[in-house]
Enzyme design. Structure first.
Site, PDB file in Angstrom:
ATOM      1  CD  GLU A  53      35.602 -38.512 -35.834  1.00  0.00           C
ATOM      2  OE1 GLU A  53      35.919 -39.349 -34.987  1.00  0.00           O
ATOM      3  OE2 GLU A  53      35.124 -37.374 -35.552  1.00  0.00           O
ATOM      4  CG  LEU A 286      48.235 -20.488  -5.383  1.00  0.00           C
ATOM      5  CD1 LEU A 286      49.366 -19.488  -5.564  1.00  0.00           C
ATOM      6  CD2 LEU A 286      47.987 -21.241  -6.680  1.00  0.00           C
TER       7      LEU A 286
END
Length: 343
Positions: A53, A286
Site C-alpha cells: 500500500e 518422505l
C-alpha cells in the site's frame, strides 16, 4: 470478468514479484484506481521493507484526489506496528475513498482489525473479492497462521517405473536439466529445504539454487545421532538432533527430544518463523512425513525414459493429481491435499 476481478488479478500479478523475498510476510500487491483506470501500483518487495500500500501511494501522480480513489489489495491491510507502520492507518490518514480486499488476514495481530480500522473513519470497504484465489495464492502464509505450522511440500525424482536410486544408493542423476533448473527455482520460493541423515551422508548435497538466481533457503538436516558430515557450501544450516545445542559459523545444532517426530520438527521450524519447507529427503524421510499426515503438496519429477527395475522405491502417493508439466526428458506431477493440524 468484472472490473473488481480485473483489478484484483492485477494485485496478484504484482504480489508474485515478491515471492522468495518477503516471507514470513505474505505476498501482497496493491493498485489504486481513479475513474475506472489504474493510476498507481505497488507490491511488497522485501521483508522488513515498505508494504504494497505505501509503495502504491508513493507511485501515485500528484493532483489525483485520494477521496475519489479505490485501493485494491489482495490481503487485508495490516493494523499493527511491526517492522513498518500499519497500512490500514496510512490509508485512513490519506483519506482514501474506498478499499477492496481479497483475503482476510489470519495473523492474530490483524484478523479483521485492518478492515475495521478503515470502516471506523468512514472508508467504504468491500472484502472477499476473488477470495478463493487470493487465499490459495498466499496458502503458505494462511497455513502458517491458521495452523501454526509451516507449509510442507514433498519432492522427489524417480525413474519411470518409480525408483529413486539404485539399491546401493549410488548417486544417479535422474532428472534432466530443465527439471533441475525448476527444482532450484522451487528452493528459492520456500524458506527451508529439508533432508535426512542418509541423504546427507550419501550425497552431501549443497541444496542451494545456483541454477536459478535468488535467495538460498535454510538447509535443515534431520540427524538424531549426528552421523552425517557438515554439508558442503557455507550456507545457513540447521541440524535437528538428540545430542547437542551448538552454533558455529552458519551452522546451528538444535537439540530435540529423543525419537522426535514430524510434529516436533514442524513445531521447531514454526518457532523459527519458517513458513514453508521443501522436503527433498530419501524414501524414508518422505514416507515419514506422508505417514504422519503432514504434507500440503507433493511434486514428483518422473523420468520419461529411465527404467531401474529395482532399487529404492519411491513412496506411494494416493492423492489426486492437480496438474502436470512436461519437459523434454521428464514429467513433473503436482499433487495437493488438505493440511493435518500440527501437534
Amino acid at each position: 470478468m468484472t472490473d473488481h476481478a480485473v483489478f484484483m488479478r492485477r494485485c496478484l500479478e504484482l504480489a508474485q514479484k515478491g515471492q522468495g523475498q518477503v516471507s514470513p510476510n505474505p505476498m501482497v500487491g496493491a493498485v489504486i484506481v481513479h475513474d475506472g483506470k489504474i493510476v498507481a501500483e505497488g507490491w511488497h518487495q522485501q521483508y522488513g521493507g515498505p508494504h504494497a500500500e505505501p509503495n502504491a501511494l508513493a507511485a501515485l501522480p500528484a493532483g489525483i484526489p485520494l477521496h475519489e480513489c479505490t485501493v485494491y489489495v489482495n490481503l487485508e491491510p495490516c493494523s499493527h506496528y511491526g517492522k513498518t507502520p500499519p497500512c490500514a492507518g496510512l490509508l485512513a490518514e490519506k483519506g482514501i475513498g474506498r478499499v477492496v480486499v481479497g483475503s482476510s488476514d489470519p495473523n492474530p495481530l490483524v484478523n479483521g482489525r485492518g478492515i475495521q480500522m478503515l470502516k471506523d473513519v468512514g472508508i467504504v470497504v468491500e472484502s472477499g473479492v476473488l477470495q478463493s484465489a487470493c487465499d490459495d495464492f498466499n496458502r503458505r502464509f494462511m497455513v502458517f497462521h491458521r495452523e501454526r505450522c509451516p507449509y510442507v511440500i514433498l519432492k522427489w525424482a524417480c525413474s519411470q517405473d518409480g525408483f529413486m536410486a539404485p539399491e546401493n544408493r549410488e548417486r544417479l542423476q535422474i532428472s534432466g536439466e530443465e527439471a533441475r533448473v525448476m527444482l532450484h527455482r522451487w528452493r528459492g520460493q520456500e524458506d527451508a529445504v529439508l533432508i535426512g541423515a542418509n541423504t546427507a551422508i550419501m550425497d552431501n548435497p549443497m541444496l542451494d539454487r545456483r541454477l536459478s538466481p535468488g535467495k538460498n533457503p535454510l538447509r535443515v538436516v534431520l540427524d538424531p545421532h549426528l552421523r552425517a558430515p557438515q554439508l558442503q557450501g557455507d550456507f545457513p544450516t540447521l541440524v535437528l538432533n538428540s545430542l547437542q545445542d551448538k552454533k558455529e559459523g552458519n551452522c546451528e545444532w538444535l537439540k530435540m527430544p529423543q525419537n522426535f517426530g514430524v510434529a516436533n520438527i514442524l513445531e521447531k521450524l514454526y518457532n523459527k518463523q519458517i513458513a514453508s519447507v521443501l522436503v527433498e529427503g530419501g524414501p524414508e524421510t518422505l514416507k515419514r512425513f506422508l505417514d504422519s499426515g503432514f504434507g500440503d503438496e507433493v511434486r514428483i519429477i518422473r523420468s520419461k525414459k529411465m527404467h531401474m527395475e529395482n532399487g529404492l522405491k519411491a513412496p506411494d502417493i494416493h492423492w489426486n493429481m492437480d496438474h502436470s508439466e512436461e519437459t523434454e526428458t521428464d514429467i513433473i506431477e503436482f499433487y495437493r491435499r488438505g493440511k493435518a493440524p500440527c501437534g
